[in-house]
Design a protein around this motif. Structure first.
Motif, PDB file in Angstrom:
ATOM      1  N   GLU A 119      39.404  46.237  47.886  1.00 25.73           N
ATOM      2  CA  GLU A 119      39.916  45.705  46.499  1.00 25.73           C
ATOM      3  C   GLU A 119      40.332  44.096  46.360  1.00 25.73           C
ATOM      4  OE1 GLU A 119      43.489  47.899  48.223  1.00 25.73           O
ATOM      5  OE2 GLU A 119      41.317  48.262  48.075  1.00 25.73           O
ATOM      6  N   HIS A 122      37.007  42.138  45.932  1.00 27.54           N
ATOM      7  CA  HIS A 122      36.457  42.413  44.689  1.00 27.54           C
ATOM      8  C   HIS A 122      37.378  41.518  43.727  1.00 27.54           C
ATOM      9  CE1 HIS A 122      34.059  45.993  45.180  1.00 27.54           C
ATOM     10  NE2 HIS A 122      34.855  46.686  45.166  1.00 27.54           N
ATOM     11  N   ARG A 123      38.630  41.198  44.212  1.00 22.54           N
ATOM     12  CA  ARG A 123      39.377  40.408  43.605  1.00 22.54           C
ATOM     13  C   ARG A 123      38.934  38.783  43.870  1.00 22.54           C
ATOM     14  NH1 ARG A 123      44.175  37.471  45.515  1.00 22.54           N
ATOM     15  NH2 ARG A 123      45.400  36.581  43.995  1.00 22.54           N
TER      16      ARG A 123
END
Length: 275
Positions: A119, A122-123
């Motif tokens: 994550e 993706h950030r």
């Protein structure tokens, strides 16, 4: 203040990026990050950027410290510093462009020895997408101040993140139209920005199907709206430079269909020239 910081940092660079005994790594890093966008080109580019990059690559920072640097450069006071409010050709771009340029060494370290969560990758990509949508200062080299080069630095960051296994084809497909928008503009790119972006594009192409690559490349054909507006000639020129850079990079490898499409687009662009 700038000269004092140069006096601190220059010996570190001269001594092969070894932190002096008794010097706090955390305090020095905080000081460098605070001055990451300073206008002084030697301090910003030759010292602060090179030293932080070397410290990341050589393992001077532990994983948690690298994460903290990444979190810092992604926030509104760095990557997005005055991005929607600064006047054109204001010095704020230096802070943004040298923040984005710290992403590649961090991603390189992650790819070699993963330490970021999925994550978190993706950030980073999401923030780069927002940055690409908003950056409007396209200067390359600024006399007296050195390199701004925001789009070239963004290209390096895009390539480094796209090379991570975590980035999906859908994320790539969302980014490619934004790249098109950033290059088909009426401000000339003069400092090989298209070459750096093509490197990122080719890395992104590995994540999508062959037909999807062709469909996106075909969107790069610019059809002029007026024969009396010289700004459109700048857009066409930027378009040609990007396509030519792509063409010469795909002369080798399994890109025969893509080469054919690019050749045809360049021929069509000839029809858009005003002379």
């Amino acid at each position: 203040m700038e000269n004092k910081l140069i006096d601190v940092l220059q010996p570190i660079k001269d001594n092969d990026f070894i932190l002096p005994e008794g010097k706090s790594l955390q305090e020095l890093t905080t000081l460098m990050l605070q001055r990451i966008g300073v206008v002084h080109p030697v301090l910003r580019d030759d010292l602060i950027h090179q030293i932080i990059t070397a410290f990341i690559e050589r393992g001077h920072y532990n994983n948690e410290q690298v994460k903290n640097i990444l979190q810092s450069v992604l926030n509104k006071n760095y990557l997005f510093y005055r991005i929607g409010t600064s006047k054109k050709e204001e010095d704020a771009v230096f802070k943004r462009s040298f923040s984005v340029l710290l992403i590649p060494p961090i991603m390189k370290r992650h790819r070699e020895q993963p330490f970021l969560k999925e994550e978190e990758i993706h950030r980073v990509w999401d923030n780069l997408k927002k940055y690409m949508q908003q950056e409007s200062d396209h200067r390359g080299y600024v006399p007296g101040k050195g390199w701004a080069h925001a789009m070239a630095h963004a290209a390096d960051a895009l390539e480094s993140v796209a090379a991570c296994d975590e980035i999906t084809s859908e994320e790539v497909k969302q980014m490619l139209p934004i790249i098109r928008t950033q290059f088909l503009i009426d401000q000339p790119y003069l400092f090989d920005e298209e070459e750096r972006m093509v490197t990122a594009i080719l890395t992104m192409f590995k994540k999508i199907e062959r037909q999807e690559r062709l469909e996106w490349v075909e969107t790069l054909l610019y059809i002029r709206e007026s024969w009396d507006n010289p700004n459109e000639d700048i857009i066409i020129n930027n378009c040609k430079h990007l396509l030519r850079a792509l063409y010469f990079r795909v002369l080798e490898g399994d890109y025969s269909q893509l080469r054919h499409v690019v050749e045809n687009l360049l021929r069509e662009l000839r029809k858009q020239e005003a002379y």
